[in-house]
Design a protein around this motif. Sequence first.
Motif, short mmCIF file in Angstrom:
data_model
loop_
_atom_site.label_atom_id
_atom_site.label_comp_id
_atom_site.label_asym_id
_atom_site.label_seq_id
_atom_site.Cartn_x
_atom_site.Cartn_y
_atom_site.Cartn_z
N THR A 1 39.76 30.62 46.78
CA THR A 1 39.79 32.02 47.17
C THR A 1 39.60 32.16 48.68
N ASP B 1 37.82 40.22 48.85
CA ASP B 1 37.77 38.91 48.20
C ASP B 1 36.31 38.45 48.17
N THR C 1 39.77 42.15 45.14
CA THR C 1 41.16 41.68 45.24
C THR C 1 41.63 41.02 43.95
N THR D 1 40.72 39.90 53.07
CA THR D 1 40.61 38.47 52.81
C THR D 1 40.19 37.74 54.07
#
Length: 240
Positions: A100, A73, A36, A131
């Motif tokens: 993150t 991610d 990402t 994510t």
Amino acid sequence: MDAVFLIWPLLDASPARKILAELVRTSPRVVYLSSTAIDDSAPQQSDPIVQVHAEVEALLDEAGLDPIVLRSDTLASNARGWVAQLRVTDEVAGPDVPRTPVVDERDVARAVAAALLTPRAHLDDGPYLLTGPEALTRAEQVGRLGAALQRPLRFRPLPVDQARARMLTDGRPQPLVEALIAASTQRPASTRITDHLQRLTGRPATTFATWAIEHAAEFPAPAPSRATPTARGGGPARRR
């Protein structure tokens, strides 16, 4: 062969050309696990890890393979890298990283399975951004792990030179260490949270706190230190 799940583990994309040439011959469905952190508008990415992902994506497109790109991610499983330290202390020391949305690797696996098995006509062109449900700092990750372990864990950010020495001592290869250092110092924070996991799998993303609870057994408590026999009467000293 009609489907391929591609993970690129090297810091150099050039060897992928031979592999992609083989894939072109059979034209399978290709699902590529990327990052990402890629900035599609940037001519050069923030660090070597992101750069190689961007280069492999470009090679896939150039080969005409119409890949399904899943950009993940930070994986929750990276926390396993703290096991050695947590065997002897309640402190995790290392390079700090920007905030993150940490994603459970099992959620990523479910997304990969869906991308491999779902009819292509039912999938978007992508890329899918995988994510977790909340963006966390490294200290917050350590804190959530501590809550799961019922230990007062703390995170201590290290200067670059000390962080490099720590990772080399842990046995990580020099090129990887330099790439990780570059990621920690150059990669911008990632706070974008998407529903792409749920769209692919039908399930909401797992929290890092849940991951920590379900993997607590992988983080053994430190061995108890011996008490010094200084109390009166010759018995062991009491700990206050």
